[in-house]
Write a protein that holds these residues in place. Structure first.
Motif, PDB file in Angstrom:
ATOM      1  N   ASP B  15     -11.417 -31.085  21.764  1.00  0.00           N
ATOM      2  CA  ASP B  15      -9.950 -31.155  21.676  1.00  0.00           C
ATOM      3  C   ASP B  15      -9.290 -29.899  22.268  1.00  0.00           C
ATOM      4  O   ASP B  15      -8.407 -29.295  21.660  1.00  0.00           O
ATOM      5  CB  ASP B  15      -9.532 -31.331  20.211  1.00  0.00           C
ATOM      6  CG  ASP B  15      -8.092 -31.834  20.101  1.00  0.00           C
ATOM      7  OD1 ASP B  15      -7.616 -32.494  21.042  1.00  0.00           O
ATOM      8  OD2 ASP B  15      -7.444 -31.532  19.086  1.00  0.00           O
ATOM      9  N   VAL B  16      -9.745 -29.524  23.451  1.00  0.00           N
ATOM     10  CA  VAL B  16      -9.263 -28.280  24.079  1.00  0.00           C
ATOM     11  C   VAL B  16      -7.953 -28.521  24.836  1.00  0.00           C
ATOM     12  O   VAL B  16      -7.845 -29.451  25.635  1.00  0.00           O
ATOM     13  CB  VAL B  16     -10.337 -27.717  25.045  1.00  0.00           C
ATOM     14  CG1 VAL B  16      -9.736 -26.708  26.004  1.00  0.00           C
ATOM     15  CG2 VAL B  16     -11.464 -27.071  24.251  1.00  0.00           C
ATOM     16  N   SER B  17      -6.986 -27.671  24.551  1.00  0.00           N
ATOM     17  CA  SER B  17      -5.730 -27.676  25.311  1.00  0.00           C
ATOM     18  C   SER B  17      -5.486 -26.270  25.822  1.00  0.00           C
ATOM     19  O   SER B  17      -5.918 -25.290  25.213  1.00  0.00           O
ATOM     20  CB  SER B  17      -4.549 -28.092  24.429  1.00  0.00           C
ATOM     21  OG  SER B  17      -4.720 -29.402  23.965  1.00  0.00           O
ATOM     22  N   LEU B  26      -4.199 -28.216  30.421  1.00  0.00           N
ATOM     23  CA  LEU B  26      -5.183 -29.127  29.822  1.00  0.00           C
ATOM     24  C   LEU B  26      -4.621 -29.651  28.512  1.00  0.00           C
ATOM     25  O   LEU B  26      -3.984 -28.899  27.764  1.00  0.00           O
ATOM     26  CB  LEU B  26      -6.504 -28.394  29.534  1.00  0.00           C
ATOM     27  CG  LEU B  26      -7.374 -27.994  30.718  1.00  0.00           C
ATOM     28  CD1 LEU B  26      -8.576 -27.205  30.225  1.00  0.00           C
ATOM     29  CD2 LEU B  26      -7.836 -29.211  31.516  1.00  0.00           C
ATOM     30  N   ALA B  27      -4.854 -30.927  28.246  1.00  0.00           N
ATOM     31  CA  ALA B  27      -4.317 -31.511  27.019  1.00  0.00           C
ATOM     32  C   ALA B  27      -5.406 -32.292  26.283  1.00  0.00           C
ATOM     33  O   ALA B  27      -5.891 -33.308  26.781  1.00  0.00           O
ATOM     34  CB  ALA B  27      -3.147 -32.430  27.360  1.00  0.00           C
ATOM     35  N   HIS B  28      -5.814 -31.769  25.162  1.00  0.00           N
ATOM     36  CA  HIS B  28      -6.735 -32.473  24.248  1.00  0.00           C
ATOM     37  C   HIS B  28      -7.978 -33.002  24.967  1.00  0.00           C
ATOM     38  O   HIS B  28      -8.295 -34.188  24.888  1.00  0.00           O
ATOM     39  CB  HIS B  28      -5.998 -33.615  23.545  1.00  0.00           C
ATOM     40  CG  HIS B  28      -4.754 -33.163  22.844  1.00  0.00           C
ATOM     41  ND1 HIS B  28      -4.788 -32.360  21.723  1.00  0.00           N
ATOM     42  CD2 HIS B  28      -3.444 -33.350  23.127  1.00  0.00           C
ATOM     43  CE1 HIS B  28      -3.564 -32.099  21.333  1.00  0.00           C
ATOM     44  NE2 HIS B  28      -2.716 -32.669  22.185  1.00  0.00           N
ATOM     45  N   SER B  57     -16.492 -21.135  31.038  1.00  0.00           N
ATOM     46  CA  SER B  57     -17.183 -19.888  31.393  1.00  0.00           C
ATOM     47  C   SER B  57     -16.973 -18.806  30.347  1.00  0.00           C
ATOM     48  O   SER B  57     -17.598 -17.748  30.438  1.00  0.00           O
ATOM     49  CB  SER B  57     -16.688 -19.387  32.757  1.00  0.00           C
ATOM     50  OG  SER B  57     -15.405 -18.801  32.614  1.00  0.00           O
ATOM     51  N   SER B  58     -16.058 -19.046  29.404  1.00  0.00           N
ATOM     52  CA  SER B  58     -15.701 -18.109  28.323  1.00  0.00           C
ATOM     53  C   SER B  58     -14.749 -17.016  28.807  1.00  0.00           C
ATOM     54  O   SER B  58     -14.395 -16.134  28.040  1.00  0.00           O
ATOM     55  CB  SER B  58     -16.930 -17.474  27.643  1.00  0.00           C
ATOM     56  OG  SER B  58     -17.402 -16.356  28.367  1.00  0.00           O
ATOM     57  N   LEU B  59     -14.331 -17.093  30.067  1.00  0.00           N
ATOM     58  CA  LEU B  59     -13.388 -16.090  30.573  1.00  0.00           C
ATOM     59  C   LEU B  59     -11.977 -16.352  30.048  1.00  0.00           C
ATOM     60  O   LEU B  59     -11.198 -15.435  29.870  1.00  0.00           O
ATOM     61  CB  LEU B  59     -13.334 -16.131  32.099  1.00  0.00           C
ATOM     62  CG  LEU B  59     -14.228 -15.188  32.871  1.00  0.00           C
ATOM     63  CD1 LEU B  59     -13.882 -15.243  34.345  1.00  0.00           C
ATOM     64  CD2 LEU B  59     -14.136 -13.771  32.364  1.00  0.00           C
ATOM     65  N   MET B  60     -11.660 -17.614  29.845  1.00  0.00           N
ATOM     66  CA  MET B  60     -10.308 -17.980  29.406  1.00  0.00           C
ATOM     67  C   MET B  60     -10.404 -18.647  28.043  1.00  0.00           C
ATOM     68  O   MET B  60     -11.326 -19.428  27.789  1.00  0.00           O
ATOM     69  CB  MET B  60      -9.708 -18.948  30.431  1.00  0.00           C
ATOM     70  CG  MET B  60      -8.257 -19.247  30.228  1.00  0.00           C
ATOM     71  SD  MET B  60      -7.705 -20.447  31.471  1.00  0.00           S
ATOM     72  CE  MET B  60      -7.523 -19.405  32.892  1.00  0.00           C
ATOM     73  N   ARG B  61      -9.457 -18.299  27.181  1.00  0.00           N
ATOM     74  CA  ARG B  61      -9.466 -18.920  25.855  1.00  0.00           C
ATOM     75  C   ARG B  61      -8.574 -20.154  25.854  1.00  0.00           C
ATOM     76  O   ARG B  61      -7.498 -20.126  26.447  1.00  0.00           O
ATOM     77  CB  ARG B  61      -8.922 -17.939  24.816  1.00  0.00           C
ATOM     78  CG  ARG B  61      -9.883 -16.837  24.509  1.00  0.00           C
ATOM     79  CD  ARG B  61      -9.355 -15.990  23.390  1.00  0.00           C
ATOM     80  NE  ARG B  61     -10.246 -14.881  23.118  1.00  0.00           N
ATOM     81  CZ  ARG B  61     -10.052 -13.998  22.165  1.00  0.00           C
ATOM     82  NH1 ARG B  61      -8.977 -14.065  21.405  1.00  0.00           N
ATOM     83  NH2 ARG B  61     -10.901 -13.013  21.972  1.00  0.00           N
ATOM     84  N   PRO B  62      -9.000 -21.198  25.178  1.00  0.00           N
ATOM     85  CA  PRO B  62      -8.103 -22.354  25.063  1.00  0.00           C
ATOM     86  C   PRO B  62      -6.928 -22.027  24.147  1.00  0.00           C
ATOM     87  O   PRO B  62      -7.064 -21.197  23.244  1.00  0.00           O
ATOM     88  CB  PRO B  62      -8.991 -23.438  24.461  1.00  0.00           C
ATOM     89  CG  PRO B  62     -10.124 -22.730  23.824  1.00  0.00           C
ATOM     90  CD  PRO B  62     -10.292 -21.416  24.513  1.00  0.00           C
ATOM     91  N   THR B  63      -5.797 -22.664  24.386  1.00  0.00           N
ATOM     92  CA  THR B  63      -4.648 -22.476  23.504  1.00  0.00           C
ATOM     93  C   THR B  63      -4.936 -23.108  22.142  1.00  0.00           C
ATOM     94  O   THR B  63      -4.571 -22.570  21.101  1.00  0.00           O
ATOM     95  CB  THR B  63      -3.386 -23.110  24.138  1.00  0.00           C
ATOM     96  OG1 THR B  63      -3.267 -22.618  25.485  1.00  0.00           O
ATOM     97  CG2 THR B  63      -2.131 -22.753  23.369  1.00  0.00           C
ATOM     98  N   SER B  64      -5.594 -24.263  22.178  1.00  0.00           N
ATOM     99  CA  SER B  64      -6.065 -24.866  20.927  1.00  0.00           C
ATOM    100  C   SER B  64      -7.366 -25.589  21.213  1.00  0.00           C
ATOM    101  O   SER B  64      -7.707 -25.842  22.362  1.00  0.00           O
ATOM    102  CB  SER B  64      -5.010 -25.822  20.370  1.00  0.00           C
ATOM    103  OG  SER B  64      -4.839 -26.893  21.263  1.00  0.00           O
ATOM    104  N   GLY B  65      -8.103 -25.903  20.150  1.00  0.00           N
ATOM    105  CA  GLY B  65      -9.412 -26.515  20.319  1.00  0.00           C
ATOM    106  C   GLY B  65     -10.470 -25.449  20.566  1.00  0.00           C
ATOM    107  O   GLY B  65     -10.167 -24.252  20.538  1.00  0.00           O
ATOM    108  N   ALA B  66     -11.691 -25.882  20.779  1.00  0.00           N
ATOM    109  CA  ALA B  66     -12.786 -24.920  20.954  1.00  0.00           C
ATOM    110  C   ALA B  66     -13.892 -25.506  21.824  1.00  0.00           C
ATOM    111  O   ALA B  66     -14.017 -26.733  21.931  1.00  0.00           O
ATOM    112  CB  ALA B  66     -13.353 -24.537  19.593  1.00  0.00           C
TER     113      ALA B  66
END
Lengths: 228, 240
Positions: B15-17, B26-28, B57-66
């Motif tokens: 559920d990454v946004s 990116l949405a959900h 790549s772990s360089l950018m964090r998602p706004t929500s989700g994981a």
């Protein structure tokens, strides 16, 4: 800690290798430094070769600061080309190692500039470089470290800013005013005919304190600043 | 591989946004991958494929989700997690003033790999650049740089391989070699995400495919129909 220092040295070594190929930074920085000293010499040195009291230390530090800023603007700029900074950040290296590596490379570059700049200033402005050489070297080393520590941090902070070349001096110079003042006053205490080495040591202490504070701050904050 | 690095055999995008200011990239997005999967990420320009790769790549964090790498997230894994991730970006992360050998050696030492010289030699041979090893990368063609950058990304034998437009600039022979290399990675247990616009090559490498469109990601159903038709059907579904 050893892992961080090892990675930092690898990054610094790589930067120096790249610089040894392009010689872009050393030539531009040296050219600026030498030109600035020559212009100051034409302006201040009288026909009887006398120079205004206290001018040598001011000219030395102003030239060092301005030429160092040229080096700093390009420190992270190179990593923007082909997005190599992202390549570094994708590696398992801790963020402080990237900062330290960049700092080491800038310090070594500025040391190279100082090797030319200091004797040149001594020659043109009759500065007694041999009066307290170790104290002068310590002032230059700690002053350069303080300048580069703050400058490298700001260069990292501005790496994705569009007008970074303009912004770097604007944000850097107000912060490093204490370094310039301590450097100028400490160096002047050595260069004046009535040298006061105790005063020079006091300013050296100021520079050491500044370095400790800002280096700690930079290592603490560089992680989020370098991230995307 | 360094001790203490936790390996994983699956990656779960949960559920990454991701938003940039008011723009939603990116949405959900939800997608799971297991060892051996080669997933082609297809989609129009600006659909969010590169953002998804950056988050993986772990360089950018998602706004929500994981994103979970096995049981851990990027925050849990920290810097050592990146020892298990290889990324070939659209920009190639190569130093043009350094030689091919120096580029690989620098990365091998940064990753603290054992037998740096041997690893670099193997990488150069795989990139078909053994005879140009001591030439500066600045003099290489795009295809040569692309091959070198791929080996740079795979030098540490990552579990998760992220490829952003890997076929760009490659001639037919090099592209065929890359198809073999990616297939070999999948057979070796790597998890590969490859964002591409090239349906022919995507068809050859992918065990699964997903369509990323306007920030949303939908896995394409397996089937006998050509990939391009399944992709167009997915886009048409999104539009409807």
């Amino acid at each position: 800690m050893i892992g961080v220092l090892r990675s930092a040295w690898l990054i610094a070594e790589k930067d120096l290798r790249v610089e040894s190929r392009s010689r872009e930074l050393i030539y531009t920085t040296l050219f600026f430094a030498v030109t600035a000293v020559l212009i100051f010499a034409f302006s201040f040195v009288q026909e009887d070769s006398s120079v205004p009291a206290g001018s040598a230390s001011g000219i030395l530090w102003v030239t060092l600061t301005f030429s160092g800023t040229i080096a700093l603007t390009r420190t992270f700029e190179r990593e923007r080309e082909h997005d190599t900074l992202r390549g570094l950040l994708l590696s398992p290296v801790e963020r402080p190692a990237v900062y330290l590596g960049k700092l080491m490379a800038v310090l070594l570059l500025l040391a190279g500039v100082e090797v030319v700049l200091v004797p040149l200033t001594g020659l043109f402005f009759q500065a007694p470089l041999g009066r307290a050489p170790w104290l002068l070297a310590a002032l230059l080393a700690t002053g350069t470290l303080g300048f580069a520590a703050v400058g490298t941090l700001f260069a990292a902070m501005l790496v994705r800013a569009r007008s970074r070349d303009v912004l770097l001096p604007v944000v850097l110079f107000p912060i490093i005013v204490p370094v310039i003042i301590a450097g100028v006053r400490g160096t002047n205490a050595i260069f004046t005919p009535e040298a006061d080495l105790a005063v020079a040591r006091m300013w050296l202490g100021m520079l050491v304190s500044f370095d400790a504070v800002f280096l700690s701050l930079a290592l603490w904050t560089c992680g989020p600043l370098l991230g995307e | 591989m360094s001790a203490g690095v936790r390996d994983f055999d699956r990656v779960a995008i949960d559920d990454v946004s991701r938003t940039f200011g008011r723009r939603r990239a990116l949405a959900h997005v939800t997608l799971n991958a297991a060892a051996g999967d080669v997933i082609a990420l297809l989609g129009p320009n600006g659909a969010g494929k590169s953002t998804l790769l950056s988050i993986l790549s772990s360089l950018m964090r998602p706004t929500s989700g994981a994103v979970r790498y096995g049981a851990i997230t990027a925050e849990d894994g920290g810097d050592p997690l990146r020892l298990r991730i290889g990324f070939l970006g659209h920009e190639l992360f190569l130093y043009t003033d350094l030689t091919a050998r120096e580029n690989l050696t620098f990365m091998a030492r940064l990753y603290n790999l054992p037998d740096v010289a041997g690893t670099v030699e193997r990488g150069l041979r795989r990139a078909d650049l053994a005879d140009r090893a001591d030439d500066r990368v600045g003099g290489f063609s795009r295809g040569m740089r692309q091959r070198l950058a791929l080996e740079r990304a795979l030098l540490h034998q990552p579990r998760l391989v992220l490829l952003d437009e890997p076929f760009t600039g490659l001639d037919d022979r090099s592209a065929d070699a890359l198809v073999d290399r990616i297939s070999e990675l999948g057979r070796g247990g790597a998890i590969v995400f490859a964002a591409t616009h090239d349906f022919d090559y995507a068809e050859r490498i992918a065990t699964r495919a997903a369509c990323v469109n306007r920030g949303r990601c939908r896995e394409l159903p397996a089937g006998a129909a050509p990939l391009v038709e399944r992709y167009r059907a997915a886009l048409a579904g999104d539009a409807a």
